[in-house]
Design a protein around this motif. Structure first.
Motif, PDB file in Angstrom:
ATOM      1  N   UNK A 158     -20.141  21.053  46.691  1.00 27.25           N
ATOM      2  CA  UNK A 158     -19.267  22.101  46.160  1.00 27.25           C
ATOM      3  C   UNK A 158     -18.361  22.665  47.242  1.00 27.25           C
ATOM      4  N   UNK A 159     -18.900  22.828  48.441  1.00 31.77           N
ATOM      5  CA  UNK A 159     -18.117  23.408  49.531  1.00 31.77           C
ATOM      6  C   UNK A 159     -16.900  22.558  49.851  1.00 31.77           C
ATOM      7  N   UNK A 160     -17.076  21.223  49.833  1.00 29.04           N
ATOM      8  CA  UNK A 160     -15.966  20.320  50.127  1.00 29.04           C
ATOM      9  C   UNK A 160     -14.989  20.260  48.955  1.00 29.04           C
ATOM     10  N   UNK A 161     -15.530  20.053  47.753  1.00 24.00           N
ATOM     11  CA  UNK A 161     -14.659  19.886  46.586  1.00 24.00           C
ATOM     12  C   UNK A 161     -13.881  21.159  46.251  1.00 24.00           C
ATOM     13  N   UNK A 162     -14.477  22.312  46.516  1.00 24.39           N
ATOM     14  CA  UNK A 162     -13.837  23.576  46.137  1.00 24.39           C
ATOM     15  C   UNK A 162     -13.298  24.340  47.339  1.00 24.39           C
ATOM     16  N   UNK A 163     -13.388  23.703  48.513  1.00 24.60           N
ATOM     17  CA  UNK A 163     -12.828  24.278  49.746  1.00 24.60           C
ATOM     18  C   UNK A 163     -13.352  25.700  49.997  1.00 24.60           C
ATOM     19  N   UNK A 164     -14.647  25.842  49.904  1.00 31.67           N
ATOM     20  CA  UNK A 164     -15.262  27.156  50.122  1.00 31.67           C
ATOM     21  C   UNK A 164     -15.064  27.601  51.569  1.00 31.67           C
ATOM     22  N   UNK A 165     -14.927  28.893  51.758  1.00 31.98           N
ATOM     23  CA  UNK A 165     -14.661  29.419  53.094  1.00 31.98           C
ATOM     24  C   UNK A 165     -15.930  29.832  53.829  1.00 31.98           C
ATOM     25  N   UNK A 166     -17.007  30.077  53.096  1.00 28.05           N
ATOM     26  CA  UNK A 166     -18.206  30.619  53.742  1.00 28.05           C
ATOM     27  C   UNK A 166     -19.441  30.097  53.026  1.00 28.05           C
ATOM     28  N   UNK A 228     -18.295  26.201  58.987  1.00 25.87           N
ATOM     29  CA  UNK A 228     -19.554  26.599  59.613  1.00 25.87           C
ATOM     30  C   UNK A 228     -20.460  27.174  58.533  1.00 25.87           C
ATOM     31  N   UNK A 229     -21.726  26.775  58.575  1.00 30.79           N
ATOM     32  CA  UNK A 229     -22.722  27.289  57.634  1.00 30.79           C
ATOM     33  C   UNK A 229     -23.759  28.094  58.404  1.00 30.79           C
ATOM     34  N   UNK A 230     -24.441  28.975  57.699  1.00 28.29           N
ATOM     35  CA  UNK A 230     -25.468  29.807  58.325  1.00 28.29           C
ATOM     36  C   UNK A 230     -26.780  29.670  57.568  1.00 28.29           C
ATOM     37  N   UNK A 231     -27.843  29.357  58.313  1.00 32.63           N
ATOM     38  CA  UNK A 231     -29.191  29.340  57.738  1.00 32.63           C
ATOM     39  C   UNK A 231     -29.892  30.607  58.206  1.00 32.63           C
ATOM     40  N   UNK A 232     -30.353  31.416  57.262  1.00 31.97           N
ATOM     41  CA  UNK A 232     -30.963  32.696  57.614  1.00 31.97           C
ATOM     42  C   UNK A 232     -32.131  32.980  56.677  1.00 31.97           C
ATOM     43  N   UNK A 233     -32.881  34.024  56.984  1.00 34.33           N
ATOM     44  CA  UNK A 233     -34.063  34.371  56.199  1.00 34.33           C
ATOM     45  C   UNK A 233     -33.678  35.283  55.037  1.00 34.33           C
TER      46      UNK A 233
END
Length: 261
Positions: A158-166, A228-233
């Motif tokens: 989805x991030x690639x196809x919809x050009x998500x920013x975050x 950039x993606x963020x993995x968090x709790x």
């Protein structure tokens, strides 16, 4: 459609279910808390949640990673749909205009990788102020009959196809941890070979690759989109709202350099 302000938030199945349970056990208090943290967000938001104990035990029970099974595919889909209904209803109770999107009805895989996904209804939902809520699911597969589609694969697609920013991945860990149990602040292709040994599977039943699977999907995403993606709790109160408010928390994953496997 201007997609520059799309945020994708993944909530791990280990956060919203008891992943050690043999069958679906939702953590409703956590789902309600997270819904309360999402409600104030005003941008375009797509939510993807994991299946946890509503999917992984069923896939294992029917052996669905290795064979085609009508009953197993149906039982697993109905189970993850049950969890999705709980999440969507709780979001709406909190004031989020959430709508369910079941991958079984809009995605086709080929050898367990997304081949195509119908996105027009998601785009229209976002354009009209709704929050689409997708989930890990069984989907039709051109080679295998059906296959498991993890939320960890849905997010970068989805991030690639919809050009998500975050992109935020809310897991049950503070981020990606090293052998001392400390958060690794940044992962890129330059340091992946060093930290790969720390990335095990999940402590409980996980048919989708655990933390290593997440990191590989997000590294691939960063290579293809410079994001950039963020993995968090997501189990810590305030982290989901913090991420949605622009805080960079947990482990950042970006695509500098060339990956050394």
């Amino acid at each position: 459609m201007d997609n520059k302000d799309i945020t994708i938030l993944k909530i791990g199945g280990s956060v919203i279910t008891d992943k050690s349970a043999d069958d679906g056990a939702a953590r409703m208090d956590e789902i309600r808390r997270i819904a309360g943290e999402i409600v104030g967000f005003e941008g375009k938001l797509i939510i993807v949640h994991g299946a946890g104990s509503f999917g992984h035990p069923q896939v294992k029970r029917f052996g669905l990673t290795g064979k085609f099974d009508h009953t197993g595919s149906i039982v697993t889909h109905m189970s993850v749909r049950e969890l999705n209904t709980m999440v969507v209803e709780t979001l709406n109770d909190a004031g989020v205009n959430a709508l369910p999107v079941h991958p079984m009805a809009c995605a086709v895989s080929e050898n367990s990788r997304i081949k195509s996904m119908f996105l027009e209804q998601i785009e229209e939902m976002l354009e009209n102020g709704f929050v689409p809520v997708l989930h890990g699911d069984m989907v039709m597969d051109t080679e295998l009959g059906t296959s498991v589609l993890s939320g960890d694969q849905i997010v970068p697609y989805l991030a690639i196809e919809m050009k998500a920013s975050r992109i935020g991945i809310g897991s049950a860990e503070e981020g990606v941890l090293d052998n001392q149990g400390k958060v690794i602040p940044n992962i890129s292709n330059e340091n992946f070979s060093e930290i790969k040994e720390y990335l095990g599977g999940s402590a409980n039943t996980d048919v989708t690759g655990g933390m290593l699977g997440k990191v590989l999907e997000l590294l691939n995403l960063s290579e293809r989109s410079s994001s950039t993606s963020y993995i968090f709790n997501a189990g810590n109160a305030g982290n989901v709202s913090g991420f949605l408010n622009g805080n960079n928390i947990g482990t950042a994953i970006s695509g500098a350099g060339t990956r050394q496997i």
